[in-house]
Design a protein around this motif. Sequence first.
Motif, short mmCIF file in Angstrom:
data_model
loop_
_atom_site.label_atom_id
_atom_site.label_comp_id
_atom_site.label_asym_id
_atom_site.label_seq_id
_atom_site.Cartn_x
_atom_site.Cartn_y
_atom_site.Cartn_z
N GLU A 144 0.83 -1.21 0.00
CA GLU A 144 0.00 0.00 0.00
C GLU A 144 0.87 1.27 0.00
N MET A 145 1.99 1.21 0.67
CA MET A 145 2.93 2.35 0.66
C MET A 145 3.33 2.72 -0.76
N PHE A 146 3.38 1.71 -1.64
CA PHE A 146 3.85 1.94 -3.01
C PHE A 146 2.72 1.90 -4.03
N GLY A 147 1.48 2.03 -3.54
CA GLY A 147 0.34 2.20 -4.44
C GLY A 147 -0.10 0.95 -5.18
N VAL A 148 0.21 -0.24 -4.63
CA VAL A 148 -0.21 -1.48 -5.29
C VAL A 148 -1.72 -1.68 -5.11
N VAL A 149 -2.38 -2.15 -6.17
CA VAL A 149 -3.82 -2.46 -6.11
C VAL A 149 -4.06 -3.49 -5.00
N ARG A 150 -5.05 -3.23 -4.16
CA ARG A 150 -5.31 -4.08 -3.01
C ARG A 150 -5.53 -5.55 -3.38
N GLU A 151 -6.28 -5.80 -4.43
CA GLU A 151 -6.62 -7.17 -4.80
C GLU A 151 -5.36 -8.00 -5.13
N GLU A 168 9.48 -8.03 1.69
CA GLU A 168 10.12 -8.06 0.37
C GLU A 168 9.07 -8.19 -0.75
N MET A 169 8.11 -9.06 -0.54
CA MET A 169 7.08 -9.29 -1.57
C MET A 169 6.21 -8.05 -1.78
N GLY A 170 5.95 -7.31 -0.70
CA GLY A 170 5.22 -6.06 -0.84
C GLY A 170 6.00 -5.08 -1.70
N GLY A 188 5.37 -3.55 -5.50
CA GLY A 188 5.47 -2.10 -5.71
C GLY A 188 6.56 -1.72 -6.71
N ARG A 189 7.19 -2.75 -7.31
CA ARG A 189 8.26 -2.59 -8.30
C ARG A 189 9.42 -1.73 -7.79
N ILE A 190 9.70 -1.87 -6.51
CA ILE A 190 10.87 -1.20 -5.93
C ILE A 190 12.08 -2.06 -6.25
N PRO A 191 13.11 -1.53 -6.89
CA PRO A 191 14.29 -2.35 -7.21
C PRO A 191 15.01 -2.80 -5.94
N HIS A 222 16.38 -0.64 3.41
CA HIS A 222 15.86 -0.21 4.71
C HIS A 222 14.66 -1.07 5.15
N LEU A 223 13.88 -1.54 4.15
CA LEU A 223 12.74 -2.41 4.49
C LEU A 223 13.22 -3.76 4.99
N ARG A 224 14.32 -4.24 4.39
CA ARG A 224 14.92 -5.49 4.87
C ARG A 224 15.41 -5.33 6.30
#
Lengths: 302, 302
Positions: free
Chosen positions: A65-72, A198-200, A204-207, A213-215
Amino acid sequence: MSEVVISDPLLAEGLARISEEIDGAFDALLPVPDDQRARLVEAMRYAAIGGGKRLRPLLLTAVAEMFGVVREAAIRAAIAIESIHVYSLIHDDLPCMDDDALRHGKPTVHLAYDEATAVLAGDSLLAFAFEVLGDPAVSADPFTRIELVQALAHASGAQGMAGGQMMDIVAENSEFDLQTITRLQQLKTGALLGAAVEMGAILGRIPPEGRTHLRGYARDIGLAFQIADDLIDHEGDVLLAGKAVGKDAAAGKQTFVSLLGAERAREQARMLVEQAIGHLAQHGKEADLLRAVARYIVERKH
Amino acid sequence: MSEVVISDPLLAEGLARISEEIDGAFDALLPVPDDQRARLVEAMRYAAIGGGKRLRPLLLTAVAEMFGVVREAAIRAAIAIESIHVYSLIHDDLPCMDDDALRHGKPTVHLAYDEATAVLAGDSLLAFAFEVLGDPAVSADPFTRIELVQALAHASGAQGMAGGQMMDIVAENSEFDLQTITRLQQLKTGALLGAAVEMGAILGRIPPEGRTHLRGYARDIGLAFQIADDLIDHEGDVLLAGKAVGKDAAAGKQTFVSLLGAERAREQARMLVEQAIGHLAQHGKEADLLRAVARYIVERKH
């Protein structure tokens, strides 16, 4: 069973929402077939629906959600990681493993059904996780889907969660030091919590370089989570835990509490939570749910 | 153990070659870690290396070769499907399942190690299969990789092999008719044999509509394979089979042989092999190995 009042409204809403969504998605994705396989799918549903904190789905969807991914799409990926978590609990509870009678306040799968069905239900949930990730409903982009497969498969296998479970079995007959216990828990619990975050980010297509920092956040809350678990086991209230407690000491297992003492363990968990929140400094309000999850991990009583 | 002389030189060479390649690839891809997870990876290697006919890898690579796929890529995909096959044998042999003491002429994993390690080794091989398919070494194209994941996950889970295993357990206490036994075997054995052929075609980038005849081939040899297995169990020679035989009758299970009688079962298997070979009519010499595999399936004695 869950009688703990959650004071943070953002977290309370997030937990309630994800529970409902995950139950609904498992229900829709696991229809009971009209033949002799019914018993297998019923056992999968028995284990997967209506129990657990849904912490991995909460983490995955919060990051997505932080990266605007569609909820579904995020819920689909969350179903995959929760399937892995549920399979690991079914197999962990088997007589040849922890031999547990209760899980989420109800009889474990091998008692509600039988051992063979429990083995197969766990196996089937493991395969189901990857079937879900293969489906375009997770992402129209095949590269995103295959990245999710890689992250989840690596976190589940011998180099991740299953490797940690093996160390845990060896630990019953060995004297492990703090470093080895830390490594064990980073694999057994931390690998899958890390994969959730990581999967989130993958959705979110974060490289990879943008996920560092998320790790760090995931690593710290993973360890804090396990210390908190050891403290719950140590202080044990069977009604709150929804499973047998005080078993670690009975099994002669080394835990963070046995190695550090309860007071230092509690301090360590609090420190890790602060450190986890520190990793989120570059984010604003959109990371508030992740901050709340980090605090919840040490405050929860089950 | 394998004392049967294989008369077809193409098949003899194919079987010898694939055995060596699969053993070599498992050895390279499953290094033993230098910590307490060693026991888990050793158990995975014990089950995966040096045993079995490698029929699924042979089918997958034979189809891939027909379509000009690079051998190394096909072997990677073959490792994934063989990992699923090996995991299913480990779990099938558990005391709560078939309770078998011998597999490929040596003690089963839960006897050579212990039950908990056997459960975890099976789980880890299942996850490993998808980790292997996620790797670019299988194909540079992420869409090909995700198609492989979908095919293998579907064939492994509750709608495929595991569903067939569940039916097999239910069968011990039920009277199944020929149609139900056929369905059971199409899932339990046929799903993975079908996936082997399908995965070869996916690697060859053959679109789904171009795979119909290969699916027909796989369906027919899958059923012929199981009828042949029932005949081997019925005529049982423990030395040749490398595992306990005559168990089906002892367990009161319905088999093709108990339902059809040995003579009609043998005829049915031969008819299916001819039908399988018929599906390959559009192919020339490049399908000779697939034709030889089909014949081998009913001629083998173990």
